[in-house]
Design an enzyme around this catalytic site. Structure first.
Site, PDB file in Angstrom:
ATOM      1  N   ASP A 158       0.821  -1.224   0.000  1.00 30.17           N
ATOM      2  CA  ASP A 158       0.000   0.000   0.000  1.00 30.17           C
ATOM      3  C   ASP A 158       0.855   1.276   0.000  1.00 30.17           C
ATOM      4  O   ASP A 158       1.639   1.498   0.912  1.00 30.17           O
ATOM      5  CB  ASP A 158      -0.883  -0.070   1.268  1.00 30.17           C
ATOM      6  CG  ASP A 158      -1.739   1.164   1.505  1.00 30.17           C
ATOM      7  OD1 ASP A 158      -1.861   2.009   0.604  1.00 30.17           O
ATOM      8  OD2 ASP A 158      -2.309   1.271   2.622  1.00 30.17           O
ATOM      9  N   HIS A 208      -3.649   4.383   6.882  1.00 28.11           N
ATOM     10  CA  HIS A 208      -2.578   3.842   6.034  1.00 28.11           C
ATOM     11  C   HIS A 208      -1.208   4.082   6.657  1.00 28.11           C
ATOM     12  O   HIS A 208      -0.952   5.153   7.219  1.00 28.11           O
ATOM     13  CB  HIS A 208      -2.616   4.506   4.656  1.00 28.11           C
ATOM     14  CG  HIS A 208      -3.904   4.303   3.927  1.00 28.11           C
ATOM     15  ND1 HIS A 208      -4.123   3.240   3.090  1.00 28.11           N
ATOM     16  CD2 HIS A 208      -5.048   5.028   3.922  1.00 28.11           C
ATOM     17  CE1 HIS A 208      -5.351   3.311   2.594  1.00 28.11           C
ATOM     18  NE2 HIS A 208      -5.934   4.403   3.085  1.00 28.11           N
TER      19      HIS A 208
END
Lengths: 548, 548
Positions: free
Chosen positions: B190, B363
């Site tokens: 990611d 994130h």
């Protein structure tokens, strides 16, 4: 009776324009424009509604300009051309040069009067004005101390507190402090950065960052920045000279502003430093610095051309590209896409998100705004230059600086704030608002039209026409349909919808066919109804009747 | 032969969809959608171009879902309904519940198979898959370890490293480390936060911030947040219970997600904690917490209703409104305007810009991304989930983590990355792209149509019609004009332009009038020419010919 009447800039970033009125005379500080955001398609610029000034033109004794940015003087040509009487415009040398350029572009004449900081001058018989030097991102910026028989006001203009500015000219806190000691009825202060708690840095930070980045660079260097930020241009040129790089300028405004600054003595660099942009491809890469525009992702500006490879000059592996700015709210996606494009071309890209020192703001932040409040200790405070949350936040700062609630006036565009016997309060309002304009075509766009345009773009449209015989009122042609901006499915449906509409329309009684408005209404209705048989989407219908 | 083929998410935030292929079999990780930005009027959602999957449907053995967000499973109904064969869909319990809701909305059937982290399962005959728990902003999120005869891949999904998550479920670094010890051919990780150098904070920071803000609040409290962030909902409900506030839920998705989470056992709170929204106005202000949607400024969501005062519930002086999110790029202006509106209503507003602890990201940031790279020590690395600059930045992190340039593969949507004899390289490409859709109408919008719509909105349009007699080819009606979205000046010009156009059109030779296409072309030309006589703006012309 002393009044402050903001016409723009209190509720938005841009459109800055504020009236000070005293005993039947007015002066205006700034006449700024604003650039459109989404939801305003086809609008080139927005200017304040100047109705109040037009209706009271005889009272308007002068326009004071704080500095050369478009959001402070871009509406000046429109204002002057709409006033029936000539009004003197006061500004510093560089500011007037910027104003003159805008006026010339639109062919508007003006009575421009050059002023110097710390040299008081009268405006009308009520105002004695003194400009005070402020540090900002354009040379020769000032705020104003306005003395009236009813008391003194300070308007900071756009300012920052830089202890060591590139041109050595610091914000003149001394004079503001002195005026504060004499007593200030109202301080009007820049709110742009009132959400930020960290002190706005010195331009020296940017100078040092460039020094470091440039020393590591082995290929071409491209720096994109606002062309009016001539302080930054100045240290970039000095650095290029020191590192033995020639400088090429890209973009009309970059060429114009650098030339203007050299003529006015703000930039002292030899001609030999510059090379024309078209020689860049044949010069050794490590010997070139390109200064360009478009760091906000503007689609037709210099940096976009470099990134897309549309122009003669392209960037590629080995090159360093610096975006020396922070995206203005609303531009984030465009700037991001531009940075992506530069990356995919192989360039090394330095931008504020990953290299914070490539830009510092031109506006004081919270602790610095507080310092000004504490220095001036005004009887009243009106936060200016900001959207709602910026003004509210600045007001909270004023409370922390010791002002009482009654001293803090949260005004919006169009409010009249009156000061009588040392007390300020809201006393009424004037016409205010935003006028949407084509820049050169000059056309005005109403907000109804904007809604219509947005609706058009969201749904597409179907033009529908019927032809009716004048004498017999017989339907001799149509309904015939033509689509624009429809989805694939709607486009495919169009013939079926037309047939359906024909059946429905024929039911319209012959008598009603004599009235154009009724026919158009009915035509719209039947086309919509026919569409609804097949899809939930409803395109806009443009009905037309032709009589033969 | 092992291949990685991203169909979406490598070049944009959203649209996440990635194929892993091995010896004639494929599996798909996620089928995400993306929401439109400016310049895509009338588009509701964007989905990846699934042509490659449709053409090779027989090879597709399964779809793996990482978590319940729309940008990871929102395109699933479209994909499944376009495939000719039923494909099993694997996901954790909560993720499948979210997927089922989307599928039901569009009436699509699916073969949903629930999986558990750390419990390997086969997909087709080539893939042995194991889900590994990750911490994210939605419950039950996972990444995948995919074992094939040609080697092992790790796909992180969306993840953060939170040492103390609300549900106690940390990202399973242990299993990733073990897989790394066995040897990983390629890590797909990611990239969303790869520009950020500060460690992404724990959700506990938000918990503490709310605790502090709530303790000071004397009036109503409204918190706007993503309704799928059920970790945050969980600690908000606990806090409300502790402070003796009842909770009202606003917004359809908030009601649905909280209900779903309670049914599945993710939220353990008594019924008595909740009150219906419409009782809020009659309850004591200091006894209420409203959880609502619309923290991104969505015009029709809960928070906008509260701010505009359109609904039964309004906010005002004494109320605290918390925007528990950060604006997604492109939403800054809308969110700003909403915050302004809340301020003008008199509420106290806490938002990330001035109160950073009201939100933490879901994130991992740069140092945390690096930790995963160092833990797994993959033979190859492909950054996923990000726009170009995010992917590039993540690649730079991998280099800092010790990977060689040949190990770092900067892939984009549509690329085929093949791994053979332990070496990864680009071996070709497949059809990829973005499909613009109406969500429920289901219509597809081409990019040509989008250009047409944007052009329409920028210039407005003039529909122009002529009526021609079939036999004689005589012009019996028109050119007649009708404008939409024109500026005031253009609208005023319309009659003159029509007259001019009539004169010009009559010059068209009678023979040419037999051909509809020619007549339309000529009609467009004369209307444009007539316009140019008066203004520099050029509205779009929609020409129509009716024959009678």
């Amino acid at each position: 009776m002393l009044q402050v009447i903001p016409l723009g800039g209190l509720g938005e970033i841009g459109l800055n324009s504020l009236v000070i009125a005293c005993n039947g005379e007015m002066l205006l500080i700034d006449a700024g424009l604003m650039f459109p955001s989404d939801g305003m398609p086809g609008v080139d610029i927005i200017i304040p509604d100047f109705t109040h000034l037009k209706q009271n033109a005889a009272q308007l004794k002068g326009v004071l300009l704080t500095h050369g940015h478009e959001d402070h003087l871009g509406a000046l040509p429109y204002l002057l051309s709409e006033l029936s009487v000539p009004i003197p415009v006061y500004g510093t040398r560089f500011t007037l040069a910027m104003a003159r350029h805008r006026l010339d572009e639109l062919g508007v004449e003006a009575d421009l009067r050059e002023i110097e900081p710390r040299e008081p001058f009268p405006v009308g018989s009520m105002f004695k004005v003194e400009a005070s030097r402020v540090t900002h991102t354009v040379p020769d910026a000032v705020g104003f101390i306005v003395r009236t028989p009813e008391g003194t006001l300070i308007h900071t203009g756009d300012f920052k507190l830089d202890p060591d500015p590139i041109d050595g000219l610091r914000t003149d806190l001394e004079r503001w402090g002195e005026a504060g000691d004499e007593g200030v009825v109202c301080l009007l202060s820049d709110s742009t950065n009132s959400e930020l708690t960290e002190e706005t840095g010195s331009e020296r930070v940017v100078e040092q960052t460039f020094e470091r980045l440039f020393r590591d660079a082995t290929g071409r260097i491209v720096v994109a920045l606002f062309s009016s930020n001539l302080h930054r241009v100045r240290h970039l040129l000095a650095l290029a000279e020191r590192l033995g790089r020639k400088v090429a300028l890209q973009g009309r405004s970059m060429l114009r502003n650098v030339e203007m600054a050299r003529q006015l003595g703000y930039l002292d660099v030899p001609d030999s430093l510059f090379v024309p942009l078209d020689t860049v491809p044949i010069l050794p890469a490590q010997r070139v610095l390109v200064l360009t525009t478009g760091a906000q992702g503007e689609p037709r500006a210099g940096l976009s051309q470099l990134a897309s490879g549309d122009g003669p000059l392209k960037v590629g592996p080995g090159d360093l590209v610096v975006l020396s700015s922070r995206p203005i709210p609303g531009n984030e996606r465009g700037v991001g896409a531009l940075i992506d494009q530069l990356h995919w071309r192989g360039a090394r890209v330095a931008y504020a998100q990953i290299e914070p020192g490539v830009h510092v703001s031109g506006h004081a932040s919270r602790p610095q705004q507080k310092r000004v409040l504490e220095l001036v200790r005004p009887r009243h405070f009106i936060p200016v230059h900001g959207e709602g949350r910026h003004l509210h936040r600045h007001l909270a700062t004023a409370r922390e600086a010791g002002l009482e609630p009654a001293q803090c006036l949260l005004a919006q565009d169009g409010d009249i704030v009156g000061f009588e016997e040392g007390r300020g309060r809201f006393t009424g309002s004037v016409t205010s608002g935003r006028i949407f304009k084509d820049r050169f075509g000059g056309g005005m766009v109403t907000s109804d039209t904007l809604h219509e345009r947005v609706r058009l773009s969201e749904t597409g449209l179907v033009a529908a026409v019927v032809v009716i015989q004048r004498d017999t009122l017989k339907l001799v042609g149509g309904p015939q349909l033509s689509g624009q901006g429809l989805s694939v499915d709607e486009q495919v449906l169009l013939p079926r919808v037309a047939q359906e509409a024909r059946t429905l329309f024929e039911e319209l009684s012959v008598q009603l066919r004599g009235d154009d408005a009724l026919v158009r209404e009915e035509l719209t209705r039947v086309v919509r109804r026919a569409f609804r048989l097949y899809t939930s989407k409803r395109p806009l219908v443009v009905p037309m009747v032709v009589r033969v």
